[in-house]
Design a protein around this motif. Structure first.
Motif, short mmCIF file in Angstrom:
data_model
loop_
_atom_site.label_atom_id
_atom_site.label_comp_id
_atom_site.label_asym_id
_atom_site.label_seq_id
_atom_site.Cartn_x
_atom_site.Cartn_y
_atom_site.Cartn_z
N LEU A 109 3.50 15.12 2.08
CA LEU A 109 2.03 15.14 2.15
C LEU A 109 1.48 13.73 2.33
N ILE A 110 2.13 12.76 1.67
CA ILE A 110 1.67 11.38 1.83
C ILE A 110 1.90 10.95 3.28
N TYR A 111 3.01 11.39 3.84
CA TYR A 111 3.31 11.09 5.25
C TYR A 111 2.20 11.65 6.14
N GLU A 112 1.78 12.87 5.86
CA GLU A 112 0.69 13.46 6.65
C GLU A 112 -0.61 12.69 6.44
N GLU A 113 -0.84 12.28 5.19
CA GLU A 113 -2.07 11.53 4.89
C GLU A 113 -2.07 10.20 5.64
N MET A 141 -1.65 2.40 9.27
CA MET A 141 -0.47 2.50 8.42
C MET A 141 0.78 2.89 9.21
N GLY A 142 0.80 2.61 10.52
CA GLY A 142 1.92 3.06 11.35
C GLY A 142 3.27 2.57 10.87
N GLU A 143 3.29 1.32 10.45
CA GLU A 143 4.53 0.72 9.94
C GLU A 143 5.06 1.54 8.77
N GLY A 144 4.16 1.86 7.84
CA GLY A 144 4.56 2.60 6.64
C GLY A 144 5.11 3.98 6.97
N GLU A 169 0.83 -1.20 0.00
CA GLU A 169 0.00 0.00 0.00
C GLU A 169 0.87 1.25 0.00
N LEU A 170 1.97 1.21 0.77
CA LEU A 170 2.82 2.39 0.91
C LEU A 170 3.47 2.75 -0.42
N LEU A 226 -18.29 3.63 8.62
CA LEU A 226 -17.88 3.43 10.01
C LEU A 226 -16.48 2.83 10.10
N ARG A 227 -16.17 1.96 9.13
CA ARG A 227 -14.84 1.35 9.18
C ARG A 227 -13.76 2.41 8.97
N ASP A 228 -14.03 3.36 8.09
CA ASP A 228 -13.06 4.45 7.90
C ASP A 228 -12.93 5.24 9.20
N LEU A 229 -14.05 5.44 9.87
CA LEU A 229 -14.02 6.24 11.09
C LEU A 229 -13.17 5.53 12.15
N GLU A 230 -13.28 4.20 12.20
CA GLU A 230 -12.51 3.46 13.20
C GLU A 230 -11.01 3.58 12.96
N SER A 231 -10.61 3.73 11.69
CA SER A 231 -9.16 3.79 11.44
C SER A 231 -8.62 5.22 11.53
#
Length: 1955
Positions: free
Chosen positions: A775-779, A786-789, A620-621, A948-953
Motif C-alpha cells: 500500500l505504501i508502494y501504491e501511495e 518519490m520515484g527513487e524510493g 522519507e521512505l 497547488l504544490r501537492d497538485l504539481e507532485s
C-alpha cells in the motif's frame, strides 16, 4: 530485559556534544546595569519551579553568603514561529535578579537576544503564557469561541505585582492581592498559588480557610478564585473554592489541560482536569456563600479535619508548613555530590492518623465557603477573615463581609489519585513531572519522586468521545532524573549508576553513549543495591521500598567551595565505593531543559553539556515504511520492532544517509527471519555497510574484512548491484551497444534453498507487513518526487511476493518495472508448517490493490471495490479516491462523512469487512448540477489542506480530474470563498482579496501614494495647502482626460496670498489707493475664509497620520499680493475697519478640514490627540475644529474622559462646540449615558430645576442640543423628545438671557427633535399625549402659546423685559425648526395629511403671512415626506408651485415687468423662486450620490435659468439676495446628485461662482459654492452620499439653506453644523487593482439593479474605477471578461462583503487573463493574442512567434519556456519539429487559459517518444496517458462537455488523438515484429526473453491484458471463434481493441487481426 549483556550490546550514539551556558548569562554581563549585579560567581541555581521556594534555597546556601551569589534560572522551549511553519530552535527565558532575558537561536542559527526586560524588584519567576481574548465579551461561557484572538505574552512575577508583556507590544501590570508562591501558565491564562503564611494554620476556634488558588484569564481581568467540583462526602456533587493549603501544584499542562497536585499531609499526588466554569456552577458557589451559614455537620467536620491537620504537622502546630518543611531538609541538603546525602529520620508519627482519617482527598477542607476579602495585606489575613464558629448563624457570620463574592472563572475536576503506599515518605513530592508519548502513541504522565529515586509512569488516554481522560496502569522505573525527548517520542532516564538510558514509554530502548564522556563502569555501580521492584509491575504497598535511597533534590546547589564532608553522614551511606569512583571522572548529575530532541546534562564538575538524541529515521521512505508497519502490528510488537531498528540505526558510528534504506531492509528481513547474509541482494547490502553486521541475531557478528587486493566478490557485487541494473537499461548503454553482463551465479545460491527462521519477532506478521508495504508502494506512486524510493521498495516487495508465492503480485510488479524484476531470482522456501504459523490478516487480498487500476475502472464506469488505505499513512490515496468518487462518479456523500464506502480502513485488529458491494452505485448521477461538483471538490480539497504544490507532485493522469474541476471553478468562482480555495484554483486576485479582508490596512488604500514621492523642494509653497496626500494614482484613472483635479486644488487652496488686482485711478491719492486695495482684499477674504469647508470635503479621509508627528494644519492666509510689484497687502495695517474676530470661524473650519483628512482606519490614540494641542493660543480655534473632525471620523471615542473634562473646563467656546459635536457624532445613536450627562450640563432645560444656573455660551448650548439629537438619533426617546419640543418655542427670559440668536437655538432644537424621532412617523410609541405633530404645526403657523408643562414652568413665569412677544408664538423664530422637525419625523413615510399642512398657501392673503424663505423649507419638507412621489423632471418641480403664483408670476426668463394692481409682484416672485429652489433641493436629497442623469439635467436647466435671471432686468423685483440664495441651493442640489463624480459641467458652474467676488456675494454664498465644489469631489472621488434616513438628517443640518451673511454670523444656523455632511458620506469607489503588478487599473464591471416600483431589474456596464450606486439597490456586481477573470459579488446574500471591501479603500483585486493586455496598454483590444486568431487557427499556430509572448502574458515561467524551448537556433536540423510542437503547445495553453497544463503536454510527448524508441524501463507514464485518455472518454466528462461545449482542458486540440494513434502504431508494430511470440509465451506462463520484457509490459498495461492466472481461471482455452472470446472476456473488463490484438494468439490462428 535489563540484563547487562544486552545493555552492552545496544548502545545508542547521541549526537554532538556542546558546552551549554544559558545565553542570557552572557547578555547580563554586558547589560548596562551589570555593575550593580554581582555576577562573579554564577552557579547553576535551583530549578525554576523548585518545590519549596526561598526557604529551601537559604537552607542550602549555608556556606556561601547570599550577597556573593547570584540567583539565576532559565527555562527553554521549542521555538514558535508566527506563521506556523516548522522551526527548529530553542527559545530561552533567563532570569537573574531583576532582569529577564528572552533569546532565540539554535546550533545552526546564531542565537540572538529577542527581548530583555528589567523590572524594579527581584524577579521571582518568568514564564510564557498565551491569553485568549474572546471577541464578544458577552458570551464568555462559550469556550470554543470562534473569534478568539490568542495573545502571546511573557509574564514576570515580582513580589507585589506581575508584569505581562505581549508580543504585539502591549504591556500590563496587574497588582497581586496576596503573596504568590507560584505562577503556572494554563490554556486559559495564569494560575496563582497563594503562599500560605504562618497565621493560616487553624487556631483553636476554627474558621473557613481562604482560597489558595486563583486564576487570571487576562491581565485586565480580575484575579478570581479557583473552584473544585468534587463528588462530595455527603452525596451531592459540590462546587467549592479550592482552599486547602496542604495542596501544592507540582505540574500544570495545557494540552490536555490538567493539573497535578501534591497533598503534603497525605503525601499523595492527584491529577485534576482544568476547565472553564459552567454558569450553573458559578451560581452554585455564589448561592452557597449566601446561605445562612453552613449546616452544622459541615462546619464541625471541617473544623475536625483542620484540627487533625494542624496536629499531624508534627513538630510545630503553629509554624508555617514551609518552615517545617525546610527544617526537615536543612540537614539533608548537603552540598556535596548527590550520592552523599542522607535522610533525616523525622517522620511524623501522626501521619498515619491523617491518612487513615479518610482517603477522600480532604474534601472537607473545601466546605463552608464564605465571602472572602482581599482588602487587607496578605501578611495578616486574620483581621479580615470571618470568624466562623460551628453553630454560627447568619447574624454573626455576616457581620464582616465588605465585598461581593468574586465570580470564579476556572474549575478543576478530579481525575486520578495515586494509591496509598504504607511506607510513603513524608516529603515524597514529585520534583519533576512531564507527559511523554511512546513510539506507538500511548501517553504517559511521568513524575519523578527524588526521595525514592523512582520515576512513576501512569498511562492515560482520551475517552472515545474525547470528553475526559482515563488513567490506567502505573509503572515505576529506577531513576535519579529523567527528561522527555518529545521529538522522537521517548524519555531519557538517568539511572542510579549514572548511565543514561532511553525508554519509550516503559519499554527500555537502550543505553545512550555520549562521545567524550566516560561511561561509569559497570563493576562499580553493581554494588549499588537495586530496588526489588521489577520494571513492569505496579508497586504496591506490600513491597518494602529500600530505606537507604537518599532523597535527591532536583535543585541541589553545588557549592563552589569544596567543603569537609561530615563523617557522621558517611556511616549509613552504601555508596562509598561509588563516590570514590565518581570523584575521579565527571559524571552526569541531572538532566534539564528538554526541547524537541535536545537535552542538557548537568555534570558533576559544574559544567553543562547539551546533547541531541538522534531521530528515528531521516529518509522519507524509511519513515513511511516504519509508520506503516507500526500501524499494522500489535502495539507491543511494534514497540519492540522500533526499538530494534532504533538501536541498529543509531549504533555508535552508524550509517550515513544513503545507506539508511539498505540498513532498514536488512534489519526488517532479519526480524522476519531471513538470513540476510545468505540472500544475495541483501548480502551485498549488509556486507558493504560500514559497520559490523551485528544486526542479524541469527549470525555471529563478524567484521568486514578490509582487503587491500580486492577479490572476485567485489566484481560480483558490482554486477548484481542496483546500479548495474539501472545502467544496463540506460539509454546510453543501448546507444553504445554494450553487451549485457550477467553476474556469475554464485554456487551456494542454488545448491541449497534458504529457509526462514520462524522464531523471529515479525515472522508471523510477514503477510501483513507485505501488504502494508504494498500500500505504501501504491501511495508513493502518487508522488512523482518519490520515484527513487519506489524503485528501492519494489525490490523488497518482489522478494517477499516470491517467497509468499503470490504470483499475481509478482506479475503486477513486473508490469510496473519490467527492467527491475528479472525472472531468475533467489527464493527462500517457507515450508507448509511454517506458513501455518503465519498470521493471515483479514484485509489481505490475493489481487494486488492498484490505485491506477481503481481510477481507471472509475473512469470507465465499471464497478469498483473499496480501496484499502492506512489512516495517516496513505493520505494521498484517500484524497485521490475520494476526489474521483466525487467528481467522476458524482457521489456527493463521498466527502461528507468519514467512513466513505470507497475506502476501507486497515487497522491492526481488523474484523472482516463487507467487501461485496453492489456495483450499480458507480453510474454517474444526473441530479446534482455539475458546477456544484467541481466547487464541492475544490472546497473539500482546500479544507483537507491540499495545495497547488501537492497538485504539481501528483502524476499528470491522476491530477487531470482535479485540474479539470479547478479549471471549471476558475471560470466562475464565488466571491466569498476562503483564501486557500482561491489559491488552489489559481485566482490570486480572489485570494488576495480574502487575505486583505482579514488584515487592517495600515497605509493608504492602494499601493504607495504617488503624490508623497514628489520632492519637497519643487513645490515648497504648495506643500502646505493641505491637499497633497490625495491618492493621485486612482484619481488619474478616474479623471484621465483632463486636469480637473489640479483645478480643484487651485480653487480650494487657502494657504497662499490672493492676488489683489486694483487699477489706480489718476484722481485717487496713494492713501485712497491703499485703502481701496485693502477693501478689495477684505472682499476676497470673504471667499478665502469659506474655502476650508470645501477643502475638507475634497480631502475627506485621505490620509493616515504618522503617530510620532503632529498633524500638519495648513495656514489660513488672509494677506494679498498686489501686482505689478507684488507688494503685500495686509488687513491689519489699521487703514480700514476690519470686523473683530473675523477669522475665528474660518480657522475653526480650517482645523476641521485638516482633521477630516484622517482616515477612520488610522491608528490613533488619546496621547496623539493631546499631543496635537497647539502651544499658541491663536491656534486654539483650529484645534477645536480638529477635535470636531476627530469625532466625525470616529477617533474621538479614544480620547480619555479626563482630557475631555480638561478641555471643557477651560471654557473656550470653540473648543467646547467642537468637542461636544465631535463626541456626539462619534456616539451616533448609542444613547450613551456618559455623553448624555456631558451634554446635559450645557443645556439648562435638561438640568433639574433647582440646579445652579450655569453661564453657558449660547453657541455651546446650540451645539449641545444638536449633540443630544445625534446621540439619541432614531431612538424616539420620550423624555428627550419632550424637552426638545418645548425648547423649539423657548421664550426669552426676564434678563437678557435667551434673547440673542434665538433662531439658531430653535432650529437646533427642531433638528434635534427630528433626529430623535427620525422616520418614526405616526407610530411614536408612548408619545401620543405630547401631540408632537400638532405642537410642531402650531410652531410653524403661529397662534396662542400653550401653557408650558413640565418642570421649567418657574423659569418662564415672568416675561422678558426686552422682547414683547405676548402670549403668541413668534413664528419667525420657531418656524424653520418645526418645519424640519416635521420633515424628519415623517421622512419617507408618504403621509399625505402631514404633507398637506406643508403645502404652500394658494391665496395672496395667506402668502403675505409667510416669509418666502420659509416656503423653501416647507416645500423641501413636504417633498421629503412624500419621498416616493419625487420625479426627476421639470414638470414635477413646477407642480409644487401654487396656481396663483404660476398664473401671475414672472417666468424666470422674462425680460419686462407685467403690471398688476391688486397683486404684490414682489411677494409672488420671491415665493416662486424659493418654492422652486425647495423642490430642486428635495430632488437633490432624493437622488443624492446616484448620478441620476434625468435629475442632473433637470437641476442643471434650473441652475442656468437662475443664472440668466440674475442678469435679467427683473432681478431687482425678486431681489439679488434671494436669487443668489436660490442659485446656491441649486448648486448644492446638483453637487449632491453628482457627489464624488467630479462632473465637468457642475465644476464649470462652481468655478464661475468662485470668480464672482463683488456685489451681493457674501461669505455665506462663497461657503455654499465651495461646499458644492467639495461635494462634487467628495473624498477625492472615493466617497459619495447615501440616502439613508440618518444621512438625510445629517445633510439637512449641513446644507440648511440659509447661509451666514459674514464669517462670524451664527444667528440662524450654527456654522459648525456645516461639517455634519461627513455622517452622510460613504465609501463607494470600487478600484480594480491588478493582482500581479499591484497597481490600480481599468476593468469593465457589470452592475445589476434589483427591480423596484419605478424600473424593472436592469444591468449597466461601467468602467471601473467607478462609484457604485447605493448598495441596497444592487443585486450583483461582476467583473466582466474578456480581459480579466470573471468575478461575481452577489449582494442578494448580504452587502457586508462588499461593504468591507469599500471601507478598506475599495480595492478589488483583478487578474488579467492569459493573452490579454490591460485597458491602459491596449485600449481597443487589438493587440491581444485572441484577436489574432481571426485568421485560420492552424496556420496561426505555426505562425506563432515565441518572441510575441511578452505581448500577452506576464507569467515569467512562460517567458522562460518560450525563451529556452521555442526559439529556433541556427542549424536546427530535425529538431525544428520539436520546436514547432512546443510553440503550438505553448500557444494552446495560453489561449485556453491553462498554462499549468504545459508540463502535462510535454510529459505525454516525451513518454510517447520514449515508447517509440523502445526505451521504457518503467510503465508509469504509460499508465498516466491511459488515465488521461480514459478521462476524456468518461461519461461524466462527456456530459459536462455537452452542457458547456466551448471550455475544458485539451479542448479543440489534435494533440491527444495524435498521441493515442502513435502509441497504438508503435505497439502494433512491435507485435508484428515478433512481439506476438513473447506475448504468447507470457500468456501461457512460460519465461520470455529479456530483451522483449519492457515492451511486453507496455503492451500489457496499455491494453489492460489480464494476468495468466485470470485467463486460466476464465477457462479461455479451447475457444474457437471470436464471439466466444468476447463473451468470456466480458467479465474481465478487457476493451475490445485489446481483444482484437489478443484473439489471434488465443484462437491459435497465425494471422494477426490487427486493425
Amino acid at each position: 530485559m535489563s540484563d547487562h549483556s544486552d545493555e552492552a550490546a545496544t548502545m545508542i550514539a547521541a549526537g554532538d556534544l556542546q558546552e551549554f551556558a544559558p545565553r542570557g548569562r552572557e547578555h547580563c554581563r554586558r547589560h548596562p546595569s551589570a555593575l550593580t549585579l554581582q555576577l562573579r560567581r554564577l552557579q547553576p541555581a535551583s530549578e525554576l519551579c523548585s518545590s519549596d521556594g526561598a526557604a529551601g534555597l537559604v537552607g542550602s546556601l549555608r556556606e556561601v553568603t547570599i550577597h556573593e551569589r547570584q540567583r539565576e534560572s532559565w527555562q527553554l522551549r521549542k521555538g514558535a514561529s508566527d506563521v506556523g511553519e516548522e522551526v527548529d530552535y530553542d527559545e530561552e527565558l533567563y532570569v537573574a535578579s531583576n532582569m529577564v532575558i528572552w533569546s532565540k537561536g539554535s546550533k545552526t542559527q546564531a542565537s540572538t537576544v529577542y527581548k530583555a526586560f528589567t523590572v524594579d524588584s527581584p524577579v521571582l519567576q518568568a514564564l510564557w503564557c498565551d491569553f485568549t481574548i474572546p471577541q464578544e465579551k458577552s458570551d464568555k461561557a462559550d469556550v470554543s469561541g470562534s473569534g478568539e484572538i490568542i495573545e502571546k505574552c511573557i509574564c514576570i512575577l515580582q513580589n507585589s505585582c506581575i508584569n505581562v508583556h505581549s508580543i504585539e507590544g502591549k504591556d500590563y501590570i496587574a497588582a497581586l492581592p496576596f503573596q504568590v508562591a507560584n505562577v503556572w501558565p494554563t490554556k486559559y491564562g495564569l494560575l496563582f498559588e497563594r503562599s500560605s503564611s504562618s497565621h493560616e494554620v487553624p487556631p483553636s476556634p476554627p474558621r473557613e480557610p481562604l482560597p489558595t488558588m486563583f486564576s487570571m484569564l487576562h491581565p485586565l481581568d480580575e484575579i478570581t478564585p479557583l473552584v473544585c467540583k468534587s463528588g462530595g462526602v455527603f452525596g451531592s456533587a459540590r462546587v467549592q473554592y479550592v482552599a486547602d493549603y496542604t495542596m501544592r501544584i507540582v505540574f500544570l499542562n495545557t494540552e490536555p489541560s490538567i493539573v497535578m497536585t501534591y497533598d503534603t499531609v497525605q503525601s499523595l499526588h492527584t491529577v485534576w482536569a482544568l476547565r472553564r466554569v459552567k454558569p450553573e456552577e458559578q451560581n452554585m458557589v455564589l448561592k452557597f456563600s449566601e446561605q445562612l451559614g453552613t449546616p452544622q455537620h459541615m462546619a464541625t467536620s471541617s473544623s475536625l479535619t483542620a484540627h487533625l491537620r494542624s496536629f499531624s504537622k508534627g513538630d510545630s502546630p503553629v509554624g508555617s508548613p514551609f518552615q517545617n518543611y525546610s527544617s526537615i531538609h536543612s540537614q539533608s541538603r548537603s552540598v556535596s555530590s548527590p550520592s552523599m546525602q542522607s535522610r533525616s529520620p523525622s517522620i511524623s508519627n501522626m501521619a498515619a492518623l491523617s491518612r487513615s482519617h479518610s482517603p477522600a482527598l480532604g474534601v472537607h477542607s473545601f466546605s463552608g465557603v464564605q465571602r472572602f476579602n482581599f482588602s487587607g495585606s496578605a501578611q495578616s489575613p486574620r483581621r479580615h477573615s470571618i470568624t466562623h464558629s460551628p453553630n454560627s448563624t447568619s447574624s454573626d457570620s455576616f457581620l464582616v463581609p465588605e465585598t461581593e463574592p468574586i465570580v470564579p472563572e476556572l474549575c478543576i475536576d478530579h481525575l486520578w489519585t495515586e494509591t496509598v503506599t504504607n511506607m510513603r515518605e513524608k516529603n515524597s513530592q514529585a520534583s519533576k513531572v512531564f507527559i511523554t508519548t511512546d513510539l506507538c502513541g500511548q501517553k504517559f504522565l511521568c513524575f519523578l519522586v527524588e526521595s525514592q529515586l523512582q520515576l512513576w509512569c501512569v498511562k492515560f488516554q482520551e475517552s472515545n468521545d474525547k470528553s475526559q481522560l482515563i488513567f490506567g496502569s502505573v509503572t515505576n522505573i529506577q531513576a535519579k532524573d529523567a527528561a522527555p525527548v518529545e521529538g522522537i517520542d521517548t524519555l531519557l532516564v538517568l539511572d542510579g549508576s549514572g548511565n543514561l538510558v532511553l525508554y519509550s514509554g516503559v519499554v527500555r530502548v537502550g543505553k545512550v553513549f555520549i562521545p567524550g564522556l566516560p561511561a561509569p563502569s559497570l563493576t562499580m555501580s553493581n554494588q549499588m543495591p537495586r530496588p526489588s521492584t521489577p520494571l513492569d509491575s505496579v508497586s504496591t504497598p506490600s513491597k518494602p521500598l529500600n530505606k537507604h535511597l537518599a532523597p535527591l533534590e532536583e535543585g541541589v546547589l553545588l557549592s563552589p567551595v569544596p567543603e569537609l564532608r561530615d563523617s557522621s553522614k558517611l556511616h549509613d551511606s552504601t555508596y562509598i565505593e561509588d563516590c570514590t569512583f565518581q570523584q575521579l571522572g565527571t559524571f552526569i548529575h541531572a538532566l534539564r531543559d528538554p526541547v524537541h530532541n535536545r537535552v542538557t546534562l548537568e555534570l558533576s564538575n559544574n559544567t553543562m553539556v547539551r546533547i541531541a538524541i538522534p531521530e528515528i529515521a531521516t529518509s522519507e521512505l524509511v519513515k513511511r515504511c516504519l509508520q506503516g508497519v507500526k500501524a499494522i502490528l500489535p502495539k507491543e510488537i511494534a514497540v519492540q520492532m522500533l526499538v530494534k531498528w532504533y538501536n541498529a540505526y543509531n549504533a555508535p558510528g552508524g550509517p550515513s544517509y544513503h545507506s539508511e534504506w539498505n540498513l532498514f531492509v536488512t534489519c526488517l528481513m532479519n526480524m522476519m527471519g531471513y538470513n540476510t547474509e545468505r540472500l544475495s541482494w541483501t548480502r551485498n547490502v549488509s556486507k558493504h555497510l560500514d559497520f559490523e553486521g551485528s544486526l542479524s541475531p541469527v549470525i555471529a557478528p563478524k567484521k568486514a574484512r578490509p582487503s587491500e587486493t580486492g577479490s572476485d566478490e567485489d566484481w560480483e557485487y558490482l554486477l548484481s548491484s542496483d546500479y548495474h541494473k539501472n545502467f544496463e537499461s540506460h539509454p546510453v548503454a543501448k546507444a553504445l551497444r554494450l553487451d549485457p553482463l550477467e553476474a556469475l551465479a554464485s554456487k551456494d545460491d542454488f545448491s541449497q534453498s534458504l529457509s526462514l527462521d520462524s522464531s523471529t519477532l515479525l515472522f508471523t506478521h510477514i503477510p501483513a507487513i507485505f501488504f502494508v508495504l504494498h500500500l505504501i508502494y501504491e501511495e508513493l506512486k502518487l508522488n512523482s518526487l518519490m520515484g527513487e524510493g519506489i524503485r528501492s521498495l519494489v525490490v523488497l516487495l518482489v522478494q517477499l511476493a516470491r517467497d509468499l508465492k503470490l504470483d499475481a503480485y509478482i506479475d503486477y510488479y513486473y508490469r510496473d518495472y519490467p527492467a527491475l524484476v528479472k525472472a531468475s531470482r533467489q527464493t527462500c522456501v517457507i515450508d507448509q508448517v511454517q506458513t501455518g504459523f503465519m498470521h493471515q490478516p483479514a484485509f489481505f487480498s490475493p489481487e494486488p490493490p492498484s490505485i491506477f487500476q481503481w481510477l481507471s475502472s472509475c473512469l470507465k464506469g465499471e464497478g469498483v471495490q473499496p480501496y484499502p488505505y492506512l489512516p495517516g499513512i496513505c493520505e494521498r490515496s484517500k484524497l485521490v479516491v475520494v476526489s474521483v468518487a466525487l467528481y467522476i462518479l458524482g457521489d456527493e456523500s463521498a466527502v461528507s462523512n468519514e467512513a466513505s464506502h470507497y475506502l476501507y480502513k486497515i487497522t491492526s485488529g481488523q474484523r472482516k469487512q463487507q467487501m461485496e458491494q453492489d456495483d450499480n452505485r458507480c453510474s454517474f448521477r444526473h441530479s446534482t448540477s455539475v458546477s456544484s461538483l467541481a466547487e464541492k471538490l475544490v472546497i473539500w480539497m482546500s479544507d483537507v489542506g491540499f495545495t497547488l504544490r501537492d497538485l504539481e507532485s501528483l502524476p499528470f493522469g491522476v491530477a487531470l480530474p482535479i485540474r479539470d474541476a479547478i479549471y471549471y471553478c476558475r471560470e466562475q468562482p464565488a466571491s466569498d470563498w476562503p483564501e486557500a480555495v482561491c489559491l488552489l484554483i489559481g485566482r490570486q486576485d480572489l485570494s488576495k482579496q480574502a487575505c486583505e479582508g482579514n488584515l487592517q490596512k495600515g497605509k493608504s488604500s492602494v499601493g504607495p501614494v504617488l503624490s508623497s514621492d514628489i520632492p519637497s523642494g519643487t513645490e515648497s509653497e504648495e506643500d502646505e495647502d493641505g491637499m497633497n496626500d490625495m491618492n493621485e494614482e486612482v484619481m488619474s484613472l478616474i479623471w484621465s482626460e483632463d486636469l480637473r483635479v489640479q483645478e480643484v486644488r487651485r480653487l480650494l487652496q487657502s494657504a497662499r496670498p490672493v492676488r489683489v488686482n486694483v487699477v489706480q485711478m489718476p484722481e485717487a491719492s496713494d492713501h485712497e489707493y491703499i485703502e481701496e486695495k485693502e477693501n478689495r482684499l477684505l472682499q476676497l477674504c470673504q471667499r478665502t475664509m469659506a474655502l476650508p469647508v470645501g477643502r475638507g470635503m475634497f480631502t475627506l479621509f485621505s490620509y493616515h497620520p504618522i503617530p510620532t508627528e503632529q498633524l500638519p494644519i495648513p495656514k489660513l492666509n488672509l494677506t494679498g499680493r498686489a501686482p505689478p510689484r507684488n507688494t503685500t497687502v495686509d488687513l491689519n495695517s489699521g487703514n480700514i475697519d476690519v470686523p473683530p474676530n473675523m477669522a475665528c470661524w474660518a480657522s475653526f473650519h480650517n482645523g476641521v478640514a485638516a482633521g477630516l483628512k484622517i482616515a477612520p482606519a488610522s491608528q490613533i490614540d488619546s496621547a496623539w490627540i493631546v499631543y496635537n494641542k497647539p502651544k499658541i493660543a491663536e491656534l486654539a480655534n483650529e484645534y477645536a475644529g480638529f477635535l470636531m473632525a476627530l469625532g466625525l471620523n470616529g477617533h474621538l471615542t479614544k480620547l480619555a474622559t479626563l482630557n475631555i473634562h480638561d478641555y471643557l473646563t477651560k471654557g473656550h467656546e470653540m473648543t467646547s462646540i467642537g468637542l461636544l459635536l465631535g463626541v456626539s457624532a462619534a456616539k451616533l445613536g448609542t444613547m450613551d449615558v456618559a455623553i448624555t450627562r456631558l451634554l446635559s450640563i450645557h443645556i439648562p432645560a435638561l438640568l433639574p430645576p433647582t440646579s445652579t444656573e450655569l453661564d453657558v455660551p449660547h453657541n455651546v448650548q446650540v451645539a449641545a442640543v444638536i449633540g443630544i439629537g445625534l446621540v439619541y438619533q432614531g431612538t424616539a426617546h420620550r423624555h428627550t423628545a419632550e424637552v426638545l419640543l418645548a425648547e423649539i418655542g423657548r421664550p426669552p427670559g426676564p434678563e437678557m438671557e435667551y434673547c440673542t440668536d434665538r433662531e439658531s437655538y430653535s432650529l437646533a432644537s427642531g433638528l434635534a427633535l427630528g433626529m430623535v424621532c427620525l422616520g418614526h412617523g405616526s407610530n411614536l410609541i408612548g408619545m401620543s399625549d405630547l401631540n408632537v405633530p400638532e405642537q410642531l404645526y402650531q410652531y410653524m403657523v403661529g397662534g396662542h402659546r400653550r401653557f408650558q408643562a413640565g418642570m421649567h414652568r418657574e423659569k418662564h413665569k415672568s416675561p422678558s423685559y426686552q422682547i414683547k412677544e405676548g402670549d403668541t408664538i413668534n413664528v419667525d423664530v420657531t418656524c424653520p425648526g418645526a418645519t424640519l422637525a416635521l420633515a424628519m419625523i415623517y421622512l419617507k413615510t408618504n403621509n399625505r395629511s402631514i404633507a398637506d399642512w406643508l403645502q404652500a398657501p394658494d391665496t395672496m392673503y395667506l402668502l403675505d403671512f409667510v416669509k418666502p424663505e420659509f416656503l423653501l423649507l416647507r416645500t423641501l419638507a413636504r417633498c421629503l415626506i412624500l419621498w416616493d412621489d419625487i420625479l426627476p423632471n421639470s414638470k414635477w418641480v413646477n407642480s409644487n408651485v401654487p396656481q396663483i403664483i404660476r398664473e401671475n408670476s414672472i417666468s424666470l426668463q422674462a425680460t419686462e415687468l407685467p403690471s398688476s394692481e391688486d397683486l404684490s409682484l414682489e411677494t409672488l416672485a420671491q415665493a416662486h423662486v424659493y418654492i422652486i429652489a425647495g423642490a430642486c433641493l428635495s430632488l437633490g436629497f432624493r437622488f443624492a450620490g446616484s448620478e441620476n442623469l434625468a435629475a442632473f439635467k433637470c437641476l442643471y436647466k434650473y441652475a442656468t435659468d437662475f443664472l440668466k435671471c440674475l442678469s435679467a432686468p427683473t432681478a431687482s423685483i425678486t431681489g439679488h439676495y434671494n436669487l443668489e440664495t436660490c442659485l446656491s441651493v441649486l448648486l448644492l442640489a446638483l453637487a449632491m446628485v453628482m457627489a464624488g463624480s467630479g462632473n465637468l459641467k457642475v465644476l464649470q458652474l462652481c468655478r464661475f461662482m468662485h470668480k464672482k467676488t463683488g456685489g451681493e456675494m457674501n461669505y455665506g454664498f462663497h461657503l455654499a459654492h465651495h461646499m458644492a465644489l467639495g461635494l462634487l469631489f467628495l473624498g477625492g472621488g472615493r466617497y459619495s452620499l447615501s440616502t439613508s434616513n440618518s444621512s438625510i438628517a445629517a445633510l439637512l443640518c449641513a446644507l440648511y439653506p440659509h447661509f451666514p451673511v459674514h464669517s462670524t454670523d451664527n444667528r440662524y444656523h450654527l456654522q459648525a453644523l456645516r461639517h455634519l455632511y461627513v455622517l452622510a458620506a460613504e465609501p463607494r469607489l470600487l478600484t480594480p487593482v491588478d493582482v500581479d503588478s499591484n497597481t490600480p487599473c481599468y476593468a469593465l464591471i457589470e452592475v445589476t439593479y434589483k427591480g423596484t416600483q419605478w424600473y424593472a431589474e436592469a444591468t449597466e456596464e461601467l468602467m471601473a474605477p467607478t462609484l457604485l450606486p447605493e448598495l441596497h439597490l444592487l443585486k450583483q456586481i461582476r467583473v466582466k471578461g474578456p480581459r480579466y477573470w470573471e468575478l461575481l459579488i452577489d449582494l442578494s446574500k448580504g452587502t457586508n462583503h462588499l461593504k468591507s471591501i469599500l471601507s478598506k479603500g475599495g480595492v478589488l483585486y483583478v487578474k488579467l487573463r492569459a493573452g490579454q493586455l490591460s485597458y491602459k496598454e491596449d485600449p481597443m483590444g487589438w493587440r491581444s493574442l485572441l484577436a489574432q486568431t481571426v485568421t485560420h487557427r492552424n496556420s496561426e499556430a505555426r505562425a506563432f512567434k515565441p518572441e510575441a509572448i511578452s505581448a500577452f502574458t506576464s507569467d515569467p515561467a512562460l517567458f522562460s519556456f518560450a525563451d529556452y524551448f521555442c526559439k529556433p537556433t541556427v542549424n536546427m536540423g530535425q529538431k525544428q519539429e520539436i520546436l514547432d510542437l512546443f510553440s503550438s503547445i505553448l500557444y494552446e495553453c495560453v489561449t485556453q487559459e491553462n498554462p499549468e497544463m504545459l508540463p502535462t503536454y510535454i510529459a505525454i510527448d516525451q513518454a510517447v517518444r520514449r515508447l517509440e524508441r523502445k526505451e521504457m524501463s518503467e510503465t508509469f507514464e504509460l499508465w498516466q496517458i491511459k488515465l488521461v485518455l480514459e478521462f476524456f472518454s468518461s461519461r461524466s466528462h462527456q456530459e459536462r462537455m455537452s452542457r458547456n461545449p466551448n471550455r475544458g482542458l485539451f479542448m479543440n486540440s489534435e494533440f491527444l488523438p495524435v498521441m493515442k494513434c502513435t502509441i497504438d502504431n508503435t505497439l502494433d508494430q512491435w507485435l508484428q515484429a515478433g512481439g506476438d511470440v513473447s506475448l504468447h509465451s507470457y500468456l501461457s506462463g512460460q519465461p520470455t526473453e529479456d530483451s522483449q520484457l519492457s515492451m511486453l509490459a507496455c503492451f500489457l498495461i496499455y491494453h489492460s491484458v489480464p494476468t495468466p492466472g485470470q485467463l486460466a481461471a476464465g477457462g479461455l482455452e479451447g475457444s474457437t471463434n471470436f464471439s466466444e472470446l468476447l463473451l468470456k472476456f466480458k467479465q474481465l473488463n478487457v476493451p475490445v481493441r485489446a481483444l482484437l490484438r489478443l484473439a489471434p494468439l488465443l484462437l491459435r490462428n497465425p494471422q494477426a487481426m490487427v486493425l
